[in-house]
Each structure stands twice: as C-alpha cells, then as structure tokens.
Design an enzyme around this catalytic site. Structure first.
Site, PDB file in Angstrom:
ATOM      1  N   ASN A  35       0.803  -1.220   0.000  1.00 34.18           N
ATOM      2  CA  ASN A  35       0.000   0.000   0.000  1.00 34.18           C
ATOM      3  C   ASN A  35       0.840   1.276   0.000  1.00 34.18           C
ATOM      4  O   ASN A  35       0.403   2.300  -0.520  1.00 34.18           O
ATOM      5  CB  ASN A  35      -0.930   0.007   1.224  1.00 34.18           C
ATOM      6  CG  ASN A  35      -1.867   1.191   1.225  1.00 34.18           C
ATOM      7  OD1 ASN A  35      -2.542   1.448   0.246  1.00 34.18           O
ATOM      8  ND2 ASN A  35      -1.896   1.920   2.332  1.00 34.18           N
ATOM      9  N   SER A  88      -3.254   2.129  -9.015  1.00 32.12           N
ATOM     10  CA  SER A  88      -3.984   3.375  -9.229  1.00 32.12           C
ATOM     11  C   SER A  88      -4.550   3.401 -10.644  1.00 32.12           C
ATOM     12  O   SER A  88      -3.936   2.847 -11.562  1.00 32.12           O
ATOM     13  CB  SER A  88      -3.051   4.575  -9.037  1.00 32.12           C
ATOM     14  OG  SER A  88      -3.675   5.776  -9.448  1.00 32.12           O
ATOM     15  N   TYR A 101       4.950   9.231 -10.936  1.00 32.58           N
ATOM     16  CA  TYR A 101       3.944   8.386 -10.291  1.00 32.58           C
ATOM     17  C   TYR A 101       3.233   7.520 -11.315  1.00 32.58           C
ATOM     18  O   TYR A 101       3.055   6.309 -11.119  1.00 32.58           O
ATOM     19  CB  TYR A 101       2.950   9.269  -9.546  1.00 32.58           C
ATOM     20  CG  TYR A 101       1.895   8.507  -8.774  1.00 32.58           C
ATOM     21  CD1 TYR A 101       2.220   7.847  -7.598  1.00 32.58           C
ATOM     22  CD2 TYR A 101       0.577   8.473  -9.215  1.00 32.58           C
ATOM     23  CE1 TYR A 101       1.255   7.158  -6.874  1.00 32.58           C
ATOM     24  CE2 TYR A 101      -0.392   7.783  -8.500  1.00 32.58           C
ATOM     25  CZ  TYR A 101      -0.051   7.127  -7.331  1.00 32.58           C
ATOM     26  OH  TYR A 101      -1.009   6.436  -6.623  1.00 32.58           O
ATOM     27  N   LYS A 105       3.275   3.405 -11.548  1.00 28.85           N
ATOM     28  CA  LYS A 105       2.086   2.573 -11.447  1.00 28.85           C
ATOM     29  C   LYS A 105       1.919   1.696 -12.687  1.00 28.85           C
ATOM     30  O   LYS A 105       1.470   0.548 -12.593  1.00 28.85           O
ATOM     31  CB  LYS A 105       0.847   3.442 -11.223  1.00 28.85           C
ATOM     32  CG  LYS A 105       0.815   4.095  -9.838  1.00 28.85           C
ATOM     33  CD  LYS A 105       0.872   3.039  -8.731  1.00 28.85           C
ATOM     34  CE  LYS A 105       0.798   3.640  -7.348  1.00 28.85           C
ATOM     35  NZ  LYS A 105       0.775   2.636  -6.272  1.00 28.85           N
ATOM     36  N   ILE A 134     -10.066   8.810  -3.422  1.00 28.10           N
ATOM     37  CA  ILE A 134     -10.569   8.231  -2.180  1.00 28.10           C
ATOM     38  C   ILE A 134     -10.831   9.364  -1.189  1.00 28.10           C
ATOM     39  O   ILE A 134     -10.048  10.321  -1.097  1.00 28.10           O
ATOM     40  CB  ILE A 134      -9.552   7.240  -1.581  1.00 28.10           C
ATOM     41  CG1 ILE A 134      -9.155   6.170  -2.604  1.00 28.10           C
ATOM     42  CG2 ILE A 134     -10.122   6.577  -0.324  1.00 28.10           C
ATOM     43  CD1 ILE A 134      -8.026   5.277  -2.140  1.00 28.10           C
TER      44      ILE A 134
END
Length: 203
Positions: A35, A88, A101, A105, A134
């Site tokens: 995570n 993601s 990022y 991913k 989220i």
C-alpha cells in the site's frame, strides 16, 4: 554521483531483518498488501531533478519487488499465498505533473503480471486493486477544493472510501481462488468515461 546511487539503492537489509523478525515469532505472512507509495506530487519535467523521478520509481517499484521476493520465498515454502498491489487508475489515465507516479504505477502493473506468471506454480496469487479518488483526511479538510474537482463526478455519483478499497483487497485475498494477474478498478467508473459529466448546477 553518490546522491544518484543513494536514490537507486533499496535497503534490502531492513527487509531481510523484518522478515527474520516475523519468522522468529513463528508467524507467516499469507497475504502481502503493498500500500505504501511515493505520490510524486507536483513534479515538473523541466524543474525537478532526476533524483526526484528516481525516488518515486525506487519506492513504488523496486522496494515493492524486494518485499515481494522475501514474502514469496516464505509463501513458496508454506504452500502458497497472496500478494495484492494497491495500484492506481493513473496507470492508465494521466494527470498533470505526476509523470513519475504514473510511470511507477504502469511499471508496477507489469511487475504484477510477471510475478503472477512466475509464482503461479507455487500457488501464489498476485493481483492489483486500482483505486481512483478516495475520501481521505485531505478530502474532509479541503471541502471547497474537492467540491468541484473533475474526478469526483463519477458514473456512480460517488467517490470511494477506505473500506471500498479494503473490500477489493479482501476479495483477492480470501475469495478469488482461481484469479491471478488481475486488475480490479475501484473508482466509481471514472476510467470508463472519456471526460467527467458535470451536472449543470455544479458548473
């Protein structure tokens, strides 16, 4: 050059020690959930140094591989297990100033597929959950910012909470007996739409 090398170096010794401590307590990790991530916020291609990019890749790909390797060795000896990546939806959809990022991913999904193939013969399943936005503390503390952010306008009309992501992880860990190398998107349907449909009253 030393600083560049530092960013590429994973502290494998700390991972080895962590699993040795788990072994010493007579415990077995049958499900590894990955995570932690470096979000690489606000990294601009012409402004940030290369080491910033490398740090994100190092955290989100290399560190996770190291953890998988040590966990999988024990899972193999114990007849199987589960590895679940928290990935993601940005693995497929880009957002501004997040190149590192997004690259991490996308690379992480490739790694997940490879691990699933190579570890399947040991009854080790490897899958990924792909969240979108989220509702975290940031959401609660910045209501004006999140009131009109495009990614909140999902086909389902709502944004995920933490338990939605946990439910997806639990599915892979506890119920998906014959599933490996799979991706489960939990983003209210954002990935399927070309652009967010914003209600007239919100414009």
């Amino acid at each position: 050059m030393d600083s560049l090398l530092d960013e590429r170096t994973v502290d494998e010794a700390s991972v080895e020690k962590m699993f040795a401590d788990i072994d010493a307590k007579g415990l077995f990790v049958d499900t590894l959930v990955l995570n932690a991530a470096d979000q690489g916020l606000g990294q601009k291609i012409f402004e940030n140094p290369l080491t910033d990019f490398m740090k994100v890749i190092n955290t989100n790909v290399v560190w996770n591989y190291c953890l998988c390797e040590y966990a999988a060795k024990r899972m193999k000896e114990n007849g199987g297990g589960n590895i679940v990546f928290i990935n993601s939806n940005t693995a497929y959809r880009a957002i501004p100033d997040r190149i590192a990022y997004e690259a991490s991913k996308g690379g992480q999904l490739g790694m997940m597929h490879g691990l699933a193939l190579d570890l399947g013969k040991y009854n080790i399943r490897v899958n990924a959950v792909l969240p979108g936005m989220i509702k975290t503390d940031r959401w609660e503390k910045n209501p004006k910012f999140y009131a009109n952010i495009p990614s909140r306008f999902t086909p389902l009309g709502d944004v995920a909470v933490g338990s939605d992501i946990a439910d997806a992880v639990y599915y892979f860990a506890a119920h998906a007996r014959n599933t490996t190398g799979a991706e489960l998107v939990v983003d209210g349907g954002n990935t399927i739409q070309l652009y967010p449909i914003i209600p007239e009253e919100m414009k």
